[in-house]
Design a protein around this motif. Structure first.
Motif, PDB file in Angstrom:
ATOM      1  N   ALA A   1       0.855  -1.187   0.000  1.00 34.96           N
ATOM      2  CA  ALA A   1       0.000   0.000   0.000  1.00 34.96           C
ATOM      3  C   ALA A   1       0.890   1.236   0.000  1.00 34.96           C
ATOM      4  O   ALA A   1       1.862   1.299   0.748  1.00 34.96           O
TER       5      ALA A   1
ATOM      6  N   THR B   1      -1.261  -0.858  -4.276  1.00 37.29           N
ATOM      7  CA  THR B   1      -2.541  -0.174  -4.107  1.00 37.29           C
ATOM      8  C   THR B   1      -2.265   1.228  -3.598  1.00 37.29           C
ATOM      9  O   THR B   1      -1.586   1.408  -2.589  1.00 37.29           O
TER      10      THR B   1
ATOM     11  N   GLY C   1      -7.123   2.214  -3.612  1.00 35.02           N
ATOM     12  CA  GLY C   1      -7.884   1.831  -2.436  1.00 35.02           C
ATOM     13  C   GLY C   1      -8.644   3.006  -1.858  1.00 35.02           C
ATOM     14  O   GLY C   1      -8.387   4.159  -2.186  1.00 35.02           O
TER      15      GLY C   1
END
Length: 282
Positions: A47, A74, A101
């Protein structure tokens, strides 16, 4: 030559000087992202949490590099705005297949193995609030390995002060180490610290990084050793207190080596130079 430690203003001027000398800001952003990529082995679900400015842009550039190396990150955006170069790398990352996301859902980083903090840069001052605060809290609540880009979001790059900040497993300083990484609250948010040299020419030599293992050599004869709290209580008179500058002046005035220690870091002024060191530099 020892690694340099610089103020935020010096880093800003040095960055501008490097760009004016022919290296584009987009190229520096790519180099910063590459420095982060090379700092750790990226595996699993990654992430990248991005803010508005160039710190967020470093995250988008990192997403491009990860995609080129077979990983699909993401991206979590805390704001709809972009810096100019950040927008370029964001569009490039999305075109290459990056996922996006939703930072607003409960526990947004569930299942993530690595989180890259690209929310706030070294120029941040004050206290975080709103969506930015929530993002930091969610990062800190995660069990993922956390990498902070340039500095932990929420830490003042000159003073190290932070009411709330990202707790990182690794912080990758970009260009040169910043003064605030060794002062105030910073040592309690940074587990490991390293620097990525991206070719920025520092315009003004200020301070240097010394090996923490050499600190004991300055704590003997003709030295004054204080904790950072003691030093601030004695010399902060509310007149624009600058700890490194005050330590250097005190060393010159007294003819003594001044050592200002925290649990994990120290500032050393020896009448000629001023050094920083920390046991978390790797």
């Amino acid at each position: 030559m020892l690694p340099q430690v610089v103020t935020v203003q010096n880093m800003r001027e040095s960055d501008a000087h490097t760009i004016a000398s022919g290296t584009t800001s987009a190229e520096l952003m790519h180099r910063a992202a590459l420095g982060i990529f090379q700092s750790v082995r990226f595996v699993g679900k990654v992430a990248i949490v991005c803010g508005v400015g160039n710190n967020g842009g470093d995250g988008y550039a990192l997403a491009c590099i990860l995609l080129e190396n077979g990983l699909t990150p993401t991206i979590f955006r805390v704001d709809e705005r972009f810096s100019r170069d950040g927008l370029f790398y964001y569009h490039t990352a999305m075109s290459k297949g990056a996922e996006e996301g939703n930072i607003s859902v409960p526990a947004p980083f569930t299942g993530c193995d690595i989180i890259v903090d690209c929310l706030l840069g070294t120029g941040f001052k004050g206290e975080v609030s709103g969506a930015m605060q929530r993002a930091i809290e969610e990062i800190n609540a995660s069990s993922a390995y956390v990498i902070s880009a340039d500095i932990n979001s929420g830490i003042n790059g000159d003073t190290g002060e932070a009411a709330i900040a990202v707790n990182s497993d690794l912080t990758v300083s970009i260009g040169s180490y910043k003064v605030g990484m060794f002062l105030g609250d910073a040592p309690y948010f940074i587990d490991k610290l390293r620097n990525a040299d991206i070719g920025i020419e520092i315009v003004r030599q200020e301070y240097y990084l010394m090996d923490y293992e050499q600190l004991h050599m300055f704590e003997g004869y003709n030295s004054v050793v204080m904790t950072e709290e003691e030093f601030r209580e004695k010399f902060d008179h509310g007149d624009g207190f600058d700890l490194p500058d005050r330590a250097a002046r005190l060393s010159n005035e007294t003819g003594k080596v001044i050592v200002i220690k925290s649990e994990h870091s120290a500032v050393v002024a020896d009448m000629q130079y001023l050094y920083f060191c920390a046991d978390y530099v790797c």
